[in-house]
Enzyme design. Structure first.
Site, PDB file in Angstrom:
ATOM      1  N   SER A 143       0.867  -1.185   0.000  1.00 19.58           N
ATOM      2  CA  SER A 143       0.000   0.000   0.000  1.00 19.58           C
ATOM      3  C   SER A 143       0.896   1.225   0.000  1.00 19.58           C
ATOM      4  CB  SER A 143      -0.847  -0.008   1.290  1.00 19.58           C
ATOM      5  OG  SER A 143      -1.490   1.233   1.487  1.00 19.58           O
ATOM      6  N   TYR A 156      -2.114  -1.618  10.200  1.00 24.89           N
ATOM      7  CA  TYR A 156      -2.131  -1.693   8.736  1.00 24.89           C
ATOM      8  C   TYR A 156      -0.764  -1.321   8.156  1.00 24.89           C
ATOM      9  CZ  TYR A 156      -4.145  -1.192   4.021  1.00 24.89           C
ATOM     10  OH  TYR A 156      -4.442  -1.338   2.682  1.00 24.89           O
TER      11      TYR A 156
HETATM   12  N1  LIG Z   1      -8.730   0.404  -1.307  1.00 23.65           N
HETATM   13  C1  LIG Z   1      -7.610   1.056  -1.056  1.00 23.65           C
HETATM   14  O1  LIG Z   1      -7.587   2.293  -0.956  1.00 23.65           O
HETATM   15  C2  LIG Z   1      -6.313   0.293  -0.872  1.00 23.65           C
HETATM   16  C3  LIG Z   1      -5.132   1.041  -0.774  1.00 23.65           C
HETATM   17  C4  LIG Z   1      -3.935   0.359  -0.618  1.00 23.65           C
HETATM   18  C5  LIG Z   1      -3.918  -1.025  -0.559  1.00 23.65           C
HETATM   19  N2  LIG Z   1      -5.096  -1.717  -0.644  1.00 23.65           N
HETATM   20  C6  LIG Z   1      -5.029  -3.168  -0.553  1.00 23.65           C
HETATM   21  O2  LIG Z   1      -5.631  -3.732  -1.692  1.00 23.65           O
HETATM   22  C7  LIG Z   1      -6.062  -5.060  -1.388  1.00 23.65           C
HETATM   23  C8  LIG Z   1      -7.489  -5.255  -1.868  1.00 23.65           C
HETATM   24  O3  LIG Z   1      -8.351  -4.448  -1.059  1.00 23.65           O
HETATM   25  P1  LIG Z   1      -9.645  -3.710  -1.631  1.00 23.65           P
HETATM   26  O4  LIG Z   1      -9.392  -2.268  -1.471  1.00 23.65           O
HETATM   27  O5  LIG Z   1     -10.031  -4.254  -2.938  1.00 23.65           O
HETATM   28  O6  LIG Z   1     -10.707  -4.083  -0.477  1.00 23.65           O
HETATM   29  P2  LIG Z   1     -12.074  -4.932  -0.511  1.00 23.65           P
HETATM   30  O7  LIG Z   1     -12.537  -4.952   0.920  1.00 23.65           O
HETATM   31  O8  LIG Z   1     -13.006  -4.374  -1.517  1.00 23.65           O
HETATM   32  O9  LIG Z   1     -11.582  -6.379  -0.963  1.00 23.65           O
HETATM   33  C9  LIG Z   1     -10.790  -7.195  -0.140  1.00 23.65           C
HETATM   34  C10 LIG Z   1     -11.207  -8.643  -0.299  1.00 23.65           C
HETATM   35  O10 LIG Z   1     -10.374  -9.460   0.554  1.00 23.65           O
HETATM   36  C11 LIG Z   1     -11.203 -10.472   1.111  1.00 23.65           C
HETATM   37  N3  LIG Z   1     -10.643 -11.033   2.339  1.00 23.65           N
HETATM   38  C12 LIG Z   1     -10.617 -10.472   3.562  1.00 23.65           C
HETATM   39  N4  LIG Z   1     -10.085 -11.321   4.455  1.00 23.65           N
HETATM   40  C13 LIG Z   1      -9.771 -12.456   3.781  1.00 23.65           C
HETATM   41  C14 LIG Z   1      -9.201 -13.700   4.156  1.00 23.65           C
HETATM   42  N5  LIG Z   1      -8.856 -13.948   5.421  1.00 23.65           N
HETATM   43  N6  LIG Z   1      -9.011 -14.644   3.199  1.00 23.65           N
HETATM   44  C15 LIG Z   1      -9.391 -14.403   1.913  1.00 23.65           C
HETATM   45  N7  LIG Z   1      -9.952 -13.258   1.509  1.00 23.65           N
HETATM   46  C16 LIG Z   1     -10.148 -12.278   2.429  1.00 23.65           C
HETATM   47  C17 LIG Z   1     -12.525  -9.746   1.386  1.00 23.65           C
HETATM   48  O11 LIG Z   1     -13.592 -10.675   1.565  1.00 23.65           O
HETATM   49  C18 LIG Z   1     -12.658  -8.896   0.138  1.00 23.65           C
HETATM   50  O12 LIG Z   1     -13.361  -9.574  -0.882  1.00 23.65           O
HETATM   51  C19 LIG Z   1      -5.866  -5.215   0.120  1.00 23.65           C
HETATM   52  O13 LIG Z   1      -4.664  -5.889   0.385  1.00 23.65           O
HETATM   53  C20 LIG Z   1      -5.771  -3.787   0.601  1.00 23.65           C
HETATM   54  O14 LIG Z   1      -5.073  -3.677   1.821  1.00 23.65           O
HETATM   55  C21 LIG Z   1      -6.284  -1.088  -0.801  1.00 23.65           C
END
Ligand SMILES: NC(=O)c1ccc[n+]([C@@H]2O[C@H](COP(=O)([O-])OP(=O)(O)OC[C@H]3O[C@@H](n4cnc5c(N)ncnc54)[C@H](O)[C@@H]3O)[C@@H](O)[C@H]2O)c1
Length: 284
Positions: A143, A156
């Site tokens: 991230s 985080y």
């Molecule tokens: N959205 C942002 O602004 C952002 C920024 C930086 C990094 N990220 C990272 O991007 C990645 C995707 O996140 P997103 O933003 O699409 O969020 P999201 O919540 O839309 O999707 C995350 C998915 O991970 C799944 N998940 C959670 N725990 C789990 C587990 N134990 N086993 C399997 N699946 C699991 C959830 O059910 C969900 O479908 C994450 O690693 C997040 O930290 C997101």
């Protein structure tokens, strides 16, 4: 020097594919002729992703915290894969918002187990397949919070810094092989991450509910998941070792280098301006 890679047309594995960036990646890569093996704890969301794909798909309910089940999943993917494995996206992740003083240890542990150990488990499970092929990419989601420390994000940030360190170390081990390891650093992406977070109380003491915080997050994010998936796919194929996703990610990266102890002076100011604008828009 970066070496171009092709993953279009190869089999890919994506965790966290029931929502957000993971779902958008599955849709994009499937549209680029990749057989996709998608995994998530959210069975319903996973089925929705599956229904949106036209090409070959292996759907697997999986908790990334379970190392043995990740290995079983890797065996299933190896048996199923119609094409060599091109990339493994260890993308599943969750969020917690809490000051260190108020931290609930179980919440932080939950996050570390998913966001860091889930990535390690996925890497360990699939790396032997890639090593045997002497080809393919491990793509781990860190991230911008793996580049800078942010208030109320200690769990985080620490997990995302750990993903970055783990993946960078792995990349050095893989020098001279056909396998590589990539860090992805998204900025704010408009997904369900805040809505799916563990929430106890507004860490800034402004009395916001989780739903209000999610709305505020949505209002200040600069990038949609579809765009994020495009940037990640193109970045992997361009041979990048780290992929910054969204204009804000470039700002975070520059600030971390230019002002390694003072970046929050700028980030905090920019955040409060963006939030103020979002509140004014919502009030109209
Ligand atoms: N959205 C942002 O602004 C952002 C920024 C930086 C990094 N990220 C990272 O991007 C990645 C995707 O996140 P997103 O933003 O699409 O969020 P999201 O919540 O839309 O999707 C995350 C998915 O991970 C799944 N998940 C959670 N725990 C789990 C587990 N134990 N086993 C399997 N699946 C699991 C959830 O059910 C969900 O479908 C994450 O690693 C997040 O930290 C997101």
């Amino acid at each position: 020097m970066s070496k171009r890679r092709t993953i279009s047309g190869r089999t890919v594995v994506i965790t966290g594919a029931a929502s957000g960036i993971g779902r958008a990646l599955a849709q994009r890569l499937s549209a680029h002729s990749c057989p996709v093996a998608i995994a998530d704890v959210d069975e319903l969301g996973l089925k929705e992703t599956e229904a949106s794909l036209a090409g070959p798909v292996l759907t697997r309910v999986l908790d990334v915290r379970d190392a043995a089940d990740q290995r079983a999943f890797a065996d299933e993917v190896a048996d199923w894969a119609p094409q060599p494995l091109g990339a493994v996206f260890n993308n599943a992740g969750v969020a917690v918002a809490s000051n260190v003083l108020d931290a609930v240890p179980e919440d932080d542990q939950w996050l570390w187990d998913i966001n860091f150990h889930g990535v390690v488990n996925g890497t360990r499970a699939f790396l032997p397949i890639l090593a045997k092929q002497d080809e393919g990419v491990i793509v781990n989601t860190s991230s911008v919070f793996g580049l800078v420390g942010m208030p109320s994000q200690s769990a985080y940030c620490s997990a995302k810094f750990a993903v970055r360190g783990f993946t960078d170390a792995l990349r050095q081990e893989l020098r001279g092989t056909g396998v590589s390891a990539v860090n992805v650093h998204p900025g704010g992406i408009n997904t369900n991450i805040v809505r799916n977070a563990r929430f106890r109380k507004d860490p800034e003491g402004r009395g916001r509910s989780q739903s209000q915080m999610a709305d505020e997050f949505a209002a200040i994010t600069l990038t949609q998941p579809v765009k994020a998936a495009e940037i990640i796919h193109r970045g992997v194929e361009a041979g990048k070792a780290r992929i910054l996703v969204g204009p804000d990610a470039y700002v975070f990266d520059a600030l971390a280098r230019i002002a390694p102890t003072h970046y929050y002076d700028v980030i905090g100011f920019a955040q409060s301006r963006l939030r103020g604008r979002a509140r004014a828009q919502a009030a109209r």
